[in-house]
Each structure stands twice: as structure tokens, then as C-alpha cells.
Design a protein around this motif. Structure first.
Motif, PDB file in Angstrom:
ATOM      1  N   VAL A 105      24.026 -45.999  39.468  1.00  0.00           N
ATOM      2  CA  VAL A 105      23.292 -44.658  38.813  1.00  0.00           C
ATOM      3  C   VAL A 105      24.838 -43.854  39.437  1.00  0.00           C
ATOM      4  O   VAL A 105      24.576 -42.950  39.458  1.00  0.00           O
ATOM      5  N   ARG A 195      12.894 -48.935  36.399  1.00  0.00           N
ATOM      6  CA  ARG A 195      12.994 -47.194  35.340  1.00  0.00           C
ATOM      7  C   ARG A 195      14.649 -47.677  36.010  1.00  0.00           C
ATOM      8  O   ARG A 195      15.479 -46.575  34.964  1.00  0.00           O
ATOM      9  N   VAL A 196      14.809 -47.632  36.577  1.00  0.00           N
ATOM     10  CA  VAL A 196      16.463 -47.948  37.607  1.00  0.00           C
ATOM     11  C   VAL A 196      17.403 -48.723  38.237  1.00  0.00           C
ATOM     12  O   VAL A 196      17.028 -50.008  38.251  1.00  0.00           O
ATOM     13  N   SER A 197      18.723 -48.417  37.804  1.00  0.00           N
ATOM     14  CA  SER A 197      19.528 -50.112  38.260  1.00  0.00           C
ATOM     15  C   SER A 197      19.728 -49.834  39.473  1.00  0.00           C
ATOM     16  O   SER A 197      19.473 -49.587  39.906  1.00  0.00           O
ATOM     17  N   MET A 225      16.547 -37.579  38.362  1.00  0.00           N
ATOM     18  CA  MET A 225      16.317 -39.195  37.167  1.00  0.00           C
ATOM     19  C   MET A 225      15.704 -39.101  35.849  1.00  0.00           C
ATOM     20  O   MET A 225      16.043 -40.244  35.642  1.00  0.00           O
ATOM     21  N   ILE A 228      18.859 -41.056  35.672  1.00  0.00           N
ATOM     22  CA  ILE A 228      20.004 -42.369  36.324  1.00  0.00           C
ATOM     23  C   ILE A 228      18.888 -43.148  36.053  1.00  0.00           C
ATOM     24  O   ILE A 228      19.114 -44.683  36.158  1.00  0.00           O
ATOM     25  N   ILE A 229      17.408 -43.375  35.156  1.00  0.00           N
ATOM     26  CA  ILE A 229      17.042 -44.303  34.322  1.00  0.00           C
ATOM     27  C   ILE A 229      17.680 -45.133  33.182  1.00  0.00           C
ATOM     28  O   ILE A 229      18.714 -44.243  32.722  1.00  0.00           O
ATOM     29  N   THR A 238      16.044 -54.688  35.217  1.00  0.00           N
ATOM     30  CA  THR A 238      16.056 -53.627  34.096  1.00  0.00           C
ATOM     31  C   THR A 238      15.331 -52.882  32.854  1.00  0.00           C
ATOM     32  O   THR A 238      14.891 -54.174  32.529  1.00  0.00           O
TER      33      THR A 238
END
Length: 484
Positions: A105, A195-197, A225, A228-229, A238
């Protein structure tokens, strides 16, 4: 000093693009604000000394209209790994740890031009609901400095709510973004699991952890958001999905939307005044054209024990790496290898972390695995099925975020069971891997109350739609801590 109570990311972005302000000026003013405000709030653990240089580079490259985060200050929860900047997880175990790499992120934010201005306080290894288990400092609630900011992302929440930064990253394992957002009267967003690592997030509970945002307004969360997704080859959990704008439905009518209000979320243990605020919010949604109906999530009553068995079990496994050998705290004057392990962990971990390691190790031990960890997994499946049943007929679920407003510092930290129950309204979401947010929904005795909005898997856009509509219909953003 830049006034984040009177401006938002979009307005700042337009000023940066137009050249009315430079990123260097914006970051410099933000750091000055931190110097003025944070000595009392105690939200930050570390300040990024390279922030101004980073801002100068952004200015030299130029900021384009399609770069909404370029030159924008952001705060980072201190369990997210940052290259060349201490990452402590608020633990003595990692008090002097300086990573040699960035979390995914952080790389994504850097590529978008965002400026990390500092790392924020949290409950040690994200284990807690008040930021009081931090080994490094005690953060205060932005509205009342005698009260807790919530946890575990209490530092990020207090930094935003006190006007030090427009947005911050947090992590949410059982409500650790939404609960402090509610306590501080700001917007907190937890995305769908996957959704996000999580690569570079110091692991607490790998099947529950999610990185999200805390911001004053709903719309300020969206560009972060969106940045970073995405799938990450370094995190096998992910999900590969096409790029999308999570805020695409903001501004659309609420007419025809079906919202469920679970009776279990307004029952015993929920302060009557908090419940009244949520019921009033339901009436507002009806006035906007939505349908709000009572439903049942019958397995909610088992969520707390199931969550703490699963989370503690995974924590006991994840925290094995902190052994006094490779990095982190190492006890002095040790004479044997056993001494290194036992004393380093005994002296490096705080009481809450040790409590959860022991609970998790017990739950995974021979003879108890089937009775505890396996049973908790079965309950998790039932809770997930409850949500799936409701979402066959409804677009969203609404509920209180927390049973009560923020409580006094020191009031509950010595009673772990009471502290665990503080997460009762948020943990089911993590067990099911759903997206959810906390939206400011009023005040009780002068302290903020949060409304939780829960969506279907990967339907973050509907949460943003409803949250923005509710925010636009109220004046909660105009109400400022300290009446500024």
C-alpha cells in the motif's frame, strides 16, 4: 496553518493543480499543525523527516488533474511497514525497528504522489479496542482528552479528527478502523477481505486483517481506497478484479434501496441513546426513498467467542517470528537459547499480546483443537451464511458501530472481557470478510456516535453511495472538536 476542518482533498487537489499552493507548502503547514496539536492528542509515534523533500519532488514533477493524491499529506498506522521509517506496532518488541522495504500500500501511495507525514499510535500489534495497550504512549480522543480514541487504529482516528491530516491509513481485524472512527466522529472504511494487499502489514490475524481508511468526510476516503486496491502477487489472498471507481455511485438517489436493520444489533448491551440515533438514521434513509426493515442475524451472539479464538490462534502463529534472534527486542544477559526466547518475549510483549498468544496456543493445542478452533470455524461459516441470507433481499445492513460512545481512559483496560465485548457489533463483518464503514450519526452527551453500514462482498460502491447521502443530509462535519 492549513485548516483541515474547512477543506477537503478535492479542494486541496484543485489548488495544487492550479498552483495556488505547492505540496511543499501544504506538507510544511501540516507538520506545523502536528507540532501544535499532537503534544496533547498524542496520535503520532514518528514523524517522516523526508516528507518535505518528497513534497518538493512532487512539485518539480508537476501535479496533473488526474492525480488526486499527488502532494497530499497522509498518516500511516504504525503496523504498516515503511522503508527507512520506524515501524513499531506500538510494541517494545519493535521499538527501534527500521524496515528496509515498503508495504504494497505504501508503494501504491508513493506512486500516486501521496506524502507520508508520520506513523500513528495503535494498540500493541493491533490487539485492543482503546489504544491503551500501546507500549509507547496514550492517545486521547479528539473530542475529550480524558477519553479513549478507540482502537486499534486510535492514533490514525485521533490524527484525522483533531485536524492534523485529511486522511490516514488504518487496519481492521475486528472493527479496528470502524470503532475508533465512531468514537472520534469521522468516517472509517474497511474494504472486502482480499481487496487490498496485506503484504507489509504486520500480521495479527491473517484471515481477518484488512487495510482501510479514516477520513473526515466520505469523499476523502475514495481516492485513497481507489489507489490501494488491487491484486498483489505477494499476497495470495488478494483478488483479481477489473479496476473500478469505488465512489462511482456517490450522488445517486437512495430511492428503491433496501436496507436491513438487524434486531440483534440494537439489543442488550447497546446504550439506549446510541440505539435512538441509529433509529433516527433509519428514518432519514426512509425519507430519502429507501426501505428499512428489521431482520435477524441469529448467530451474532456467538461472534465474540468465535472471533477471539480464531484471531488469537492466528496471532499465536504469526507472532512466533518475534524470537529475539533475527530482529526486534532481545533480552540482555541471556545465557541459553531458551533464555533468549522466553525472556525476549516475556519482556518484549505487553500483557494483552501475551494473553492472546496463550489463548491461541491453547486453542490450537492437541486435545483442544476440535473443541475450540474447529468449532469457531464452524460458527464463522454460520455467521457468513446469516449475512448471505439477508443480502439475498437487501442492498445494505445498517447498525450501530459501537454499543456506547467513547469511555474514560483507564475505565475498562483492566477487564479484558469487557474490552472484548466492545467489538461485538463489528467483528462479524471480519469473520464474513465483508466491506463496512462507520459514518458519523449524531452525538450522545457531547460524544460522537457512529452508524455502521455493511455491504455485500465487493460492493463497496453501495456503501459509499449511502454514506455520502447520509453525510450530505446532516451537519455532523460542521461540528468540530472543541467547537473550533
Amino acid at each position: 496553518m492549513v485548516d483541515y476542518f474547512k477543506t477537503n482533498i478535492d479542494q486541496l487537489h484543485q489548488q495544487l493543480v492550479a498552483g495556488e499552493i505547492t505540496s511543499e507548502q501544504l506538507v510544511t503547514e501540516t507538520l506545523k499543525g502536528m507540532d501544535a496539536i499532537d503534544p496533547e492528542v498524542a496520535a503520532f509515534l514518528a514523524r517522516n523527516d523526508h516528507a518535505i523533500d518528497d513534497a518538493k519532488k512532487i512539485d518539480q514533477a508537476g501535479i496533473k488533474a488526474d492525480q488526486p493524491l499527488a502532494g497530499m499529506p497522509i498518516a500511516i498506522k504504525d503496523n504498516i511497514v515503511t522503508k527507512d521509517l520506524t515501524t513499531t506496532a506500538s510494541s517494545k518488541m519493535l521499538e527501534n525497528f527500521v524496515p528496509i522495504y515498503n508495504a504494497t500500500v505504501m508503494d501504491k501511495l508513493a506512486a500516486a504522489g501521496a506524502i507520508n507525514v508520520g506513523k500513528t499510535n495503535l494498540d500493541e500489534f493491533a490487539m485492543g479496542s482503546s489504544t491503551e495497550t500501546s507500549a509507547l504512549k496514550t492517545t486521547k480522543n479528539a473530542w475529550d482528552h480524558t477519553k479513549v480514541p478507540g482502537g486499534s487504529s486510535g492514533g490514525s482516528a485521533a490524527a484525522v479528527a483533531s485536524g492534523q491530516v485529511p486522511v490516514a491509513l488504518g487496519s481492521d481485524t475486528g472493527g479496528s478502523i470502524r470503532q475508533p472512527a465512531a468514537f472520534n466522529g469521522i468516517f472509517g472504511f474497511k474494504p472486502t477481505y482480499g481487496r487490498v494487499s496485506r503484504w507489509g502489514l504486520i500480521a495479527f490475524s491473517s484471515s481477518l486483517d484488512a487495510i482501510g481508511t479514516l477520513s473526515r468526510s466520505v469523499r476523502d476516503s475514495v481516492p485513497v481506497m481507489n489507489t490501494i486496491i488491487g491484486q498483489d502477487d505477494r499476497d495470495s489472498t488478494t483478488v483479481d478484479r477489473p479496476a473500478e471507481d469505488l465512489g462511482a455511485k456517490i450522488g445517486q438517489s437512495m430511492a428503491g434501496m433496501k436496507i436491513a436493520l438487524p434486531k440483534e444489533y440494537l439489543g442488550e448491551g447497546v446504550d439506549a441513546a446510541v440505539a435512538d440515533q441509529i433509529k433516527a438514521a433509519a428514518e432519514q434513509f426512509k425519507a430519502m426513498g429507501a426501505t428499512v426493515e428489521e431482520v435477524s442475524l441469529p448467530h451474532t451472539k456467538y461472534a465474540v467467542p468465535a472471533y477471539y479464538i480464531i484471531a488469537s490462534s492466528e496471532a499465536s502463529s504469526n507472532l512466533q517470528r518475534f524470537d529475539g534472534i533475527r530482529y526486534g527486542f532481545r533480552a540482555k544477559d541471556v545465557k541459553t537459547l531458551d533464555d533468549v526466547y522466553v525472556r525476549s518475549r516475556s519482556e518484549g510483549f505487553g500483557a494483552e499480546v501475551k494473553r492472546r498468544i496463550m489463548l491461541g496456543t491453547f486453542s490450537l493445542s492437541a486435545g483442544f483443537y476440535d473443541a475450540y478452533f474447529k468449532k469457531a470455524g464452524q460458527i464463522r461459516t454460520l455467521i457468513t451464511q446469516d449475512f448471505e441470507t439477508v443480502f439475498k433481499d437487501y442492498d445494505l445492513i445498517m447498525a450501530p458501530t459501537t454499543p456506547t460512545p467513547a469511555f474514560k481512559i483507564g475505565d475498562k483496560v483492566t477487564d479484558p472481557v469487557v474490552m472484548y465485548m466492545n467489538d461485538i457489533l463489528t467483528i462479524s463483518v471480519n469473520l464474513a470478510g465483508l466491506p463496512a464503514a462507520s459514518v458519523p450519526a449524531g452525538f450522545v452527551d457531547g460524544m460522537p456516535v457512529g452508524m455502521q453500514l455493511i455491504g455485500k462482498h465487493f460492493d463497496e460502491a453501495t456503501i459509499y453511495q449511502a454514506a455520502a447521502a447520509f453525510e450530505d443530509a446532516n451537519d455532523y462535519l460542521a461540528q468540530i472538536p472543541g467547537g473550533k
